[in-house]
Design a protein around this motif. Structure first.
Motif, mmCIF file in Angstrom:
data_model
loop_
_atom_site.group_PDB
_atom_site.id
_atom_site.type_symbol
_atom_site.label_atom_id
_atom_site.label_comp_id
_atom_site.label_asym_id
_atom_site.label_seq_id
_atom_site.Cartn_x
_atom_site.Cartn_y
_atom_site.Cartn_z
ATOM 1 N N ILE A 56 -2.963 -30.110 -12.273
ATOM 2 C CA ILE A 56 -1.571 -30.081 -12.743
ATOM 3 C C ILE A 56 -1.186 -31.449 -13.306
ATOM 4 O O ILE A 56 -0.566 -31.555 -14.362
ATOM 5 N N ARG A 57 -1.597 -32.505 -12.614
ATOM 6 C CA ARG A 57 -1.309 -33.866 -13.107
ATOM 7 C C ARG A 57 -2.008 -34.104 -14.439
ATOM 8 O O ARG A 57 -1.422 -34.676 -15.366
ATOM 9 N N LEU A 62 -2.016 -34.612 -20.468
ATOM 10 C CA LEU A 62 -2.419 -34.075 -21.764
ATOM 11 C C LEU A 62 -1.213 -33.612 -22.577
ATOM 12 O O LEU A 62 -1.167 -33.811 -23.795
ATOM 13 N N SER A 63 -0.233 -33.021 -21.915
ATOM 14 C CA SER A 63 0.979 -32.573 -22.613
ATOM 15 C C SER A 63 1.733 -33.751 -23.207
ATOM 16 O O SER A 63 2.149 -33.714 -24.372
ATOM 17 N N LEU A 64 1.912 -34.801 -22.426
ATOM 18 C CA LEU A 64 2.620 -35.985 -22.920
ATOM 19 C C LEU A 64 1.832 -36.678 -24.025
ATOM 20 O O LEU A 64 2.405 -37.186 -24.987
ATOM 21 N N ASN A 76 4.070 -44.258 -16.696
ATOM 22 C CA ASN A 76 5.415 -44.445 -16.162
ATOM 23 C C ASN A 76 6.212 -43.150 -16.058
ATOM 24 O O ASN A 76 7.262 -43.130 -15.425
ATOM 25 N N ARG A 77 5.744 -42.086 -16.692
ATOM 26 C CA ARG A 77 6.500 -40.847 -16.746
ATOM 27 C C ARG A 77 5.895 -39.715 -15.911
ATOM 28 O O ARG A 77 6.468 -38.626 -15.870
ATOM 29 N N LEU A 78 4.772 -39.951 -15.275
ATOM 30 C CA LEU A 78 4.145 -38.878 -14.502
ATOM 31 C C LEU A 78 5.037 -38.454 -13.348
ATOM 32 O O LEU A 78 5.669 -39.272 -12.692
ATOM 33 N N ILE A 79 5.072 -37.177 -13.116
ATOM 34 C CA ILE A 79 5.959 -36.593 -12.125
ATOM 35 C C ILE A 79 5.247 -36.476 -10.784
ATOM 36 O O ILE A 79 4.152 -35.939 -10.691
ATOM 37 N N SER A 80 5.903 -36.946 -9.744
ATOM 38 C CA SER A 80 5.448 -36.688 -8.389
ATOM 39 C C SER A 80 5.893 -35.273 -8.054
ATOM 40 O O SER A 80 7.070 -34.936 -8.181
ATOM 41 N N LEU A 81 4.964 -34.450 -7.642
ATOM 42 C CA LEU A 81 5.287 -33.051 -7.387
ATOM 43 C C LEU A 81 5.809 -32.829 -5.975
ATOM 44 O O LEU A 81 6.012 -31.693 -5.559
ATOM 45 N N ASP A 82 6.089 -33.897 -5.240
ATOM 46 C CA ASP A 82 6.512 -33.774 -3.851
ATOM 47 C C ASP A 82 7.998 -33.465 -3.692
ATOM 48 O O ASP A 82 8.409 -32.810 -2.752
ATOM 49 N N ASP A 83 8.822 -33.952 -4.590
ATOM 50 C CA ASP A 83 10.273 -33.845 -4.462
ATOM 51 C C ASP A 83 10.844 -33.074 -5.661
ATOM 52 O O ASP A 83 10.871 -33.595 -6.776
ATOM 53 N N PRO A 84 11.316 -31.836 -5.462
ATOM 54 C CA PRO A 84 11.811 -31.030 -6.578
ATOM 55 C C PRO A 84 12.944 -31.688 -7.367
ATOM 56 O O PRO A 84 13.012 -31.547 -8.587
ATOM 57 N N GLU A 93 14.428 -36.588 -18.286
ATOM 58 C CA GLU A 93 14.147 -37.840 -18.996
ATOM 59 C C GLU A 93 13.106 -37.622 -20.080
ATOM 60 O O GLU A 93 13.222 -38.151 -21.195
ATOM 61 N N GLN A 94 12.065 -36.833 -19.759
ATOM 62 C CA GLN A 94 11.021 -36.565 -20.736
ATOM 63 C C GLN A 94 11.577 -35.776 -21.915
ATOM 64 O O GLN A 94 11.246 -36.051 -23.069
ATOM 65 N N ALA A 95 12.441 -34.810 -21.638
ATOM 66 C CA ALA A 95 13.052 -34.019 -22.712
ATOM 67 C C ALA A 95 13.882 -34.917 -23.626
ATOM 68 O O ALA A 95 13.833 -34.783 -24.855
ATOM 69 N N ALA A 96 14.628 -35.837 -23.044
ATOM 70 C CA ALA A 96 15.428 -36.766 -23.841
ATOM 71 C C ALA A 96 14.537 -37.655 -24.694
ATOM 72 O O ALA A 96 14.828 -37.903 -25.872
ATOM 73 N N ALA A 97 13.435 -38.123 -24.123
ATOM 74 C CA ALA A 97 12.511 -38.973 -24.872
ATOM 75 C C ALA A 97 11.878 -38.211 -26.025
ATOM 76 O O ALA A 97 11.700 -38.759 -27.122
#
Length: 102
Positions: A56-57, A62-64, A76-84, A93-97
């Motif tokens: 998933i990471r 690859l998507s970014l 700097n933009r990778l998402i921690s999947l621990d906290d929804p 933030e990624q959508a805005a970027a």
């Protein structure tokens, strides 16, 4: 002799992940050196072992990358999947970027 016997249940080798995600093993090694994607475990023989969470990471990376982000930006933009709530915040933030890049 079954060559996969040493691979614990729930883990995939770098070759299996590379094939599944359409990248090379060298790409996975590079992402490990850059601190983007480290394997969850190592086999007794020194093989990198990945979990579904690692895949998933890798998908995030690859998507970014396809959206034109540099590896430094991606790190700097990778998402921690621990906290929804953190996932939702970072996705916003990624959508805005992405909108800004467009």
């Amino acid at each position: 002799m079954d060559r996969y016997r040493a691979i614990p249940q729930g883990y995939m080798t770098a070759g299996a992940v590379a094939k599944k995600m359409g990248v090379t093993v060298r790409t996975l090694q590079h992402y490990d050196r850059e601190g983007l994607l480290s394997p969850s475990a190592m086999s007794e023989g020194g093989r990198r072992l990945y979990t579904d969470g690692d895949v998933i990471r890798l998908h995030q990376i690859l998507s970014l990358k396809r959206l034109g982000f540099s590896l430094g930006d991606i790190k700097n933009r990778l998402i921690s999947l621990d906290d929804p709530s953190e996932v939702a915040e970072i996705l916003a933030e990624q959508a805005a970027a992405v909108r800004e890049k467009i």
